[in-house]
Scaffold this active site. Structure first.
Site, short mmCIF file in Angstrom:
data_model
loop_
_atom_site.label_atom_id
_atom_site.label_comp_id
_atom_site.label_asym_id
_atom_site.label_seq_id
_atom_site.Cartn_x
_atom_site.Cartn_y
_atom_site.Cartn_z
N ARG A 195 2.44 2.79 -2.41
CA ARG A 195 2.36 3.64 -3.62
C ARG A 195 1.49 2.94 -4.66
NH1 ARG A 195 7.62 1.32 -3.64
NH2 ARG A 195 7.76 -0.22 -5.32
N ASP A 205 7.31 -7.96 5.21
CA ASP A 205 7.67 -8.57 3.93
C ASP A 205 6.66 -9.67 3.66
OD1 ASP A 205 8.71 -9.97 1.84
OD2 ASP A 205 10.69 -10.30 2.72
N VAL A 206 5.85 -9.51 2.62
CA VAL A 206 4.77 -10.47 2.36
C VAL A 206 5.29 -11.89 2.09
CG1 VAL A 206 3.16 -8.72 1.48
CG2 VAL A 206 4.62 -9.97 -0.13
N SER A 266 -2.56 -10.16 -13.10
CA SER A 266 -2.13 -9.32 -14.23
C SER A 266 -2.59 -9.98 -15.52
CB SER A 266 -0.61 -9.19 -14.24
OG SER A 266 -0.18 -8.65 -15.48
N ASN A 319 -2.11 -7.09 -2.93
CA ASN A 319 -1.68 -6.24 -4.05
C ASN A 319 -0.15 -6.21 -4.24
OD1 ASN A 319 -1.83 -3.67 -5.87
ND2 ASN A 319 -0.56 -3.06 -4.12
N TYR A 356 7.22 -13.54 -13.70
CA TYR A 356 6.06 -12.70 -13.36
C TYR A 356 4.77 -13.36 -13.87
CZ TYR A 356 3.31 -8.34 -13.03
OH TYR A 356 2.37 -7.39 -12.72
N ILE A 389 -1.03 -0.19 -16.40
CA ILE A 389 -1.57 0.88 -15.55
C ILE A 389 -0.44 1.87 -15.28
CG2 ILE A 389 -2.68 1.37 -13.31
CD1 ILE A 389 -4.34 -0.54 -15.12
N LYS A 415 1.59 -14.68 -11.61
CA LYS A 415 0.24 -14.12 -11.76
C LYS A 415 -0.75 -15.19 -12.22
CE LYS A 415 1.28 -9.90 -10.49
NZ LYS A 415 0.77 -9.38 -9.22
N ALA A 434 4.23 -16.51 -14.48
CA ALA A 434 3.95 -17.72 -13.68
C ALA A 434 3.33 -17.34 -12.34
CB ALA A 434 5.23 -18.52 -13.48
N ALA A 450 0.82 -1.23 0.00
CA ALA A 450 0.00 0.00 0.00
C ALA A 450 0.85 1.27 0.00
CB ALA A 450 -0.92 -0.02 1.22
P1 NDP Z 1 4.48 -0.55 -7.46
O1 NDP Z 1 5.85 -1.07 -7.76
O2 NDP Z 1 4.19 0.88 -7.68
O3 NDP Z 1 4.09 -0.97 -5.96
C1 NDP Z 1 4.31 -2.26 -5.48
C2 NDP Z 1 3.91 -2.31 -4.03
O4 NDP Z 1 4.24 -3.63 -3.53
C3 NDP Z 1 4.66 -1.31 -3.18
O5 NDP Z 1 3.80 -0.79 -2.21
C4 NDP Z 1 5.73 -2.17 -2.53
O6 NDP Z 1 6.04 -1.64 -1.27
C5 NDP Z 1 4.99 -3.48 -2.34
N1 NDP Z 1 5.89 -4.61 -2.17
C6 NDP Z 1 6.78 -5.13 -3.05
N2 NDP Z 1 7.41 -6.16 -2.52
C7 NDP Z 1 6.93 -6.32 -1.26
C8 NDP Z 1 7.20 -7.23 -0.21
N3 NDP Z 1 8.10 -8.21 -0.32
N4 NDP Z 1 6.52 -7.09 0.96
C9 NDP Z 1 5.61 -6.10 1.11
N5 NDP Z 1 5.30 -5.21 0.14
C10 NDP Z 1 5.97 -5.32 -1.02
O7 NDP Z 1 3.50 -1.48 -8.30
P2 NDP Z 1 2.03 -1.22 -8.90
O8 NDP Z 1 1.25 -0.34 -8.01
O9 NDP Z 1 2.18 -0.89 -10.32
O10 NDP Z 1 1.48 -2.72 -8.83
C11 NDP Z 1 0.65 -3.20 -7.78
C12 NDP Z 1 0.20 -4.61 -8.14
O11 NDP Z 1 -0.48 -4.59 -9.39
C13 NDP Z 1 1.35 -5.60 -8.31
O12 NDP Z 1 0.96 -6.86 -7.82
C14 NDP Z 1 1.54 -5.65 -9.81
O13 NDP Z 1 2.12 -6.86 -10.23
C15 NDP Z 1 0.10 -5.52 -10.27
N6 NDP Z 1 -0.03 -5.04 -11.64
C16 NDP Z 1 0.46 -3.82 -12.03
C17 NDP Z 1 0.30 -3.39 -13.33
C18 NDP Z 1 0.81 -2.06 -13.79
O14 NDP Z 1 0.72 -1.82 -15.00
N7 NDP Z 1 1.30 -1.20 -12.94
C19 NDP Z 1 -0.35 -4.24 -14.32
C20 NDP Z 1 -0.83 -5.49 -13.82
C21 NDP Z 1 -0.67 -5.86 -12.53
P3 NDP Z 1 7.51 -1.38 -0.73
O15 NDP Z 1 8.47 -1.51 -1.88
O16 NDP Z 1 7.46 -0.06 -0.12
O17 NDP Z 1 7.64 -2.46 0.28
#
Ligand code: NDP
Length: 246
Positions: free
Chosen positions: A15, A62-63, A141, A89, A154, A187, A158, A156, A13
């Site tokens: 960004r 860390d998820v 995705s 997400n 990626y 997006i 999704k 695999a 959450a």
């Molecule tokens: P961003 O890279 O902008 O954000 C990803 C988020 O995931 C951040 O908040 C990051 O938080 C968090 N995150 C990453 N790794 C971890 C972890 N190990 N533990 C906890 N949090 C984690 O991505 P988007 O907003 O673009 O994407 C969000 C979702 O939508 C993703 O699942 C992506 O695959 C999916 N998606 C996006 C598309 C796009 O075009 N943007 C298209 C299709 C699907 P932080 O790094 O601060 O921990």
């Protein structure tokens, strides 16, 4: 106010899409638990949500780490006493052609994107089973449906989310819990902000609606899938891609 007195947990959450989903739920009356690794960013979003008059808490987690996830869910239940809606997400990319893809890049993407969904869904489902109520939404995705050169890990992860969602939907349906996935196309976020202009133009040509999606396009579907209006929908993957994969 569709979600008054309900609590939504959103992973990733800090960004992008996750932040937009958190704000959208808060605007519809939900209390919010934010999860991510960048706690400074979570603090800022939490302040924004509190300014809307909602309860909001945030947790560095860390998820991919199951122990970390279980502890986080316990803390959220202590604080909010309920989790009505889970939005899985959090996601990452580590793109490369198969022959150049390292084992680490495979493990990191599967660990965060797929195991992360398993970890949170499992941890949250206990409370939902007890409450005989719950909505689980996972962000997959379009790449998990079509595949994409350079994104075997990626894709695999999704596609895994889509199969996982169908199975969980069948397991939890008798207790009034639904599980659905959203498959966004391209997006506008930091993830796609890195695309080179040439590639971006090529992508736009493939999208009948002629634009990349917005984070709100995805947030709106999350609100719908979490609402009463979607009570009879489970195990589905809703594609939000401007028609790209027709
Ligand atoms: P961003 O890279 O902008 O954000 C990803 C988020 O995931 C951040 O908040 C990051 O938080 C968090 N995150 C990453 N790794 C971890 C972890 N190990 N533990 C906890 N949090 C984690 O991505 P988007 O907003 O673009 O994407 C969000 C979702 O939508 C993703 O699942 C992506 O695959 C999916 N998606 C996006 C598309 C796009 O075009 N943007 C298209 C299709 C699907 P932080 O790094 O601060 O921990």
């Amino acid at each position: 106010m569709k979600f008054k007195n309900e609590t939504v947990l959103i992973t990733g959450a800090t960004r992008g899409i996750g932040k937009a989903i958190a704000l959208a739920f808060a605007k519809e009356g939900a209390d919010v638990a934010l999860v991510g690794r960048n706690e400074a960013a979570l603090q800022q979003i939490s302040d924004e949500i509190k300014a809307l008059g909602r309860e909001c808490s945030f947790f560095g987690c860390d998820v991919a780490n199951s122990q970390n996830v279980q502890e986080t869910v316990n803390k959220i239940l202590d604080k909010h006493s309920r989790i009505d809606i889970l939005v899985n997400n959090a996601g990452i990319t580590r793109d490369n052609l198969l022959l150049r893809m390292s084992e680490n890049d495979w493990d990191d993407v599967i660990g965060t994107n797929l195991k992360g969904v398993f970890n949170f869904t499992k941890a949250v489902s206990r409370a939902m089973l007890k409450a005989k109520k719950g909505k689980i939404i996972s962000i997959a995705s379009i790449i998990g449906i079509t595949g994409n050169a350079g994104q075997a890990n990626y894709a695999a992860s999704k596609a895994g989310i889509i199969g996982f969602t169908k199975s969980v939907a069948k397991e939890l349906a008798s207790r009034g819990i639904t599980a659905n996935a959203i498959a966004p196309g391209y997006i506008e976020t930091e993830m796609t902000g890195q695309l080179k202009d040439e590639l971006r133009e090529g992508i736009l040509k493939m999208i009948p609606l002629g634009r990349l999606g917005t984070v709100e396009d995805v947030a709106n579907i999350s609100l719908f899938l979490a609402s009463k209006e979607a009570d009879y929908i489970t195990g589905q993957t809703i594609v939000v891609d401007g028609g790209m994969a027709i």
